[in-house]
Design an enzyme around this catalytic site. Structure first.
Site, PDB file in Angstrom:
ATOM      1  N   ARG A   1      27.543  47.421  41.587  1.00 34.16           N
ATOM      2  CA  ARG A   1      29.010  47.386  41.440  1.00 34.16           C
ATOM      3  C   ARG A   1      29.361  46.181  40.554  1.00 34.16           C
ATOM      4  NH1 ARG A   1      32.606  48.183  46.649  1.00 34.16           N
ATOM      5  NH2 ARG A   1      34.079  48.836  45.049  1.00 34.16           N
TER       6      ARG A   1
ATOM      7  N   ASP B   1      38.141  39.924  44.859  1.00 33.23           N
ATOM      8  CA  ASP B   1      36.752  40.166  44.450  1.00 33.23           C
ATOM      9  C   ASP B   1      36.279  39.169  43.413  1.00 33.23           C
ATOM     10  OD1 ASP B   1      37.693  42.884  45.567  1.00 33.23           O
ATOM     11  OD2 ASP B   1      35.503  43.030  45.429  1.00 33.23           O
TER      12      ASP B   1
ATOM     13  N   ASN C   1      41.747  41.970  42.635  1.00 36.02           N
ATOM     14  CA  ASN C   1      41.559  42.557  43.975  1.00 36.02           C
ATOM     15  C   ASN C   1      41.802  44.061  43.887  1.00 36.02           C
ATOM     16  OD1 ASN C   1      40.985  42.201  46.825  1.00 36.02           O
ATOM     17  ND2 ASN C   1      43.123  42.679  47.206  1.00 36.02           N
TER      18      ASN C   1
END
Ligand SMILES: CSC[C@@H](O)[C@@H](O)C(=O)COP(=O)(O)O
Length: 363
Positions: A92, A244, A254
């Protein structure tokens, strides 16, 4: 199994089993069932991160760290570790904790001979996981003061709006955005949480609602579009979300939809707080424009999964067949819309980040 049982694992979301693997809570099954799952290979770990059995920036980082320990058991050579690192890094793109944890693991193992690497790797992964719990607990202590201030101003139940899941499920323990909420609840401050459903994957509906329910924290699930209305009606005392990746200028990346909540909060004079442990800072980025934004499968937008009345988990289509759909998974909230960042070292304005953390974190 319920959270009470999970609390037997010190409320952790991941733990080493002692036989070369780790156990995780499979978050793709929540809230319909609670089940743990063993990860015993690097491929298992990569798959779990990619399909979001584990998710949330801090937990992605900790899981990747354990993945490197599993790799060191299997092949502790430089080549073996390098391949594992690349496999895990490709899972990711947005949460900086992933690269942060992998870099820390590689640095720890680089100076050791292959025979010593597995033991070092398990100890380092364990340290990363334990540190995450401690960082989030400290965020909870600092954030508690903000809830206390809101309580004094409101003189009654403090209404908090949160987006996505930045709870204990997104971390090893406590959560980031939820840590102040749990601490306030434990301190006897009446809190009530508006939980954004968080389309398209519904982390609010399926995960935040579940964990707040298990912890006995009063909450109400709302559609993503309800936040602006609630704020205009003075029904929200503060917003608190996770992130994040936060850039050096305080821009916050985010879950998609966070930006709209920050805009609504700004327009209504509602404080908008972002909770983050320092491994979520990326001081190498000048602004949030440089954050890689994950693009996910369009099917997450055109379809919905849920439990039928007779207990089956089914996926249904909600758009006409063949409808083109886009699925950016994160957005960036500019620093000017962020009231303050709640970190393990205290509460800071976005512009203070570099001065506070610049000397101690790799830029
Ligand atoms: C403490 S978790 C912070 C963020 O990772 C969280 O808010 C979030 O956006 C999670 O996204 P997800 O796609 O579920 O991994």
């Amino acid at each position: 199994m319920t959270l009470a049982r999970a609390a037997g694992n010190a409320r952790r979301t991941i733990w080493a089993t002692g036989d070369g693997g780790v156990e995780i809570i499979d978050q793709t099954l929540l809230p319909h069932s609670y089940a743990t799952r063993r990860l015993g290979t690097v491929a298992d770990v990569a798959e779990a991160i990619k399909v979001m059995r584990v998710r949330g920036a801090p937990l992605i980082g900790a899981t990747a760290a354990y993945g490197m320990a599993i790799a060191a058991d299997a092949d502790p050579s430089d080549a073996g570790l390098g391949t594992a690192r690349d496999t895990l890094f490709a899972t990711r793109p947005t949460a900086v904790n992933l690269g942060w944890a992998l870099t820390r693991m590689m640095a720890r193992l680089a100076g050791a001979g292959p025979a010593d690497r597995a033991a070092l790797a398990w100890a380092e992964a364990e340290a990363i996981a334990a540190e995450d719990v401690a960082l989030n607990a400290a965020i909870g202590d600092h954030g508690l003061a903000l809830v206390e201030t809101a309580y004094a101003a409101r003189g009654g139940t403090v209404n908090i709006l949160t987006h996505c899941n930045a709870g204990w499920l997104a971390t090893v323990g406590w959560g980031t955005a939820t840590a102040p909420i749990y601490k306030a609840h434990a301190a006897g401050i009446p809190v009530h949480v508006f939980v954004d459903e968080t389309r398209p994957r519904n982390q609010g509906a399926s995960l935040t609602a579940w964990e707040l329910g298990e912890a006995g924290v009063p909450h109400t699930l709302v559609a993503d579009n309800a936040g602006g209305h609630l704020m205009r009606r003075d029904m929200v005392d503060l917003c608190i979300v996770g992130t994040d990746r936060t850039a050096a200028n305080g821009d916050v990346c985010n879950k998609i939809g966070t930006y709209l909540k920050a805009l609504a909060a700004h327009d209504n004079g509602v404080p908008f707080y972002v909770a983050l442990p320092s491994p979520t800072l990326d001081l190498s980025l000048g602004s949030g424009d440089e954050v890689p934004i994950e693009e996910r499968d369009a099917a997450e937008v055109t379809e919905l999964a849920g439990r039928t009345a007779d207990g089956r988990i089914e996926t249904v289509r909600i758009a006409p067949p063949g409808t083109p759909a886009a699925n950016p998974a994160f957005d960036v909230t500019p620093a000017r819309l962020v009231t303050a960042l709640v970190t393990e070292r205290g509460v800071f304005r976005p512009g203070e980040l570099k001065a506070v953390f610049g000397g101690t974190l790799a830029a």
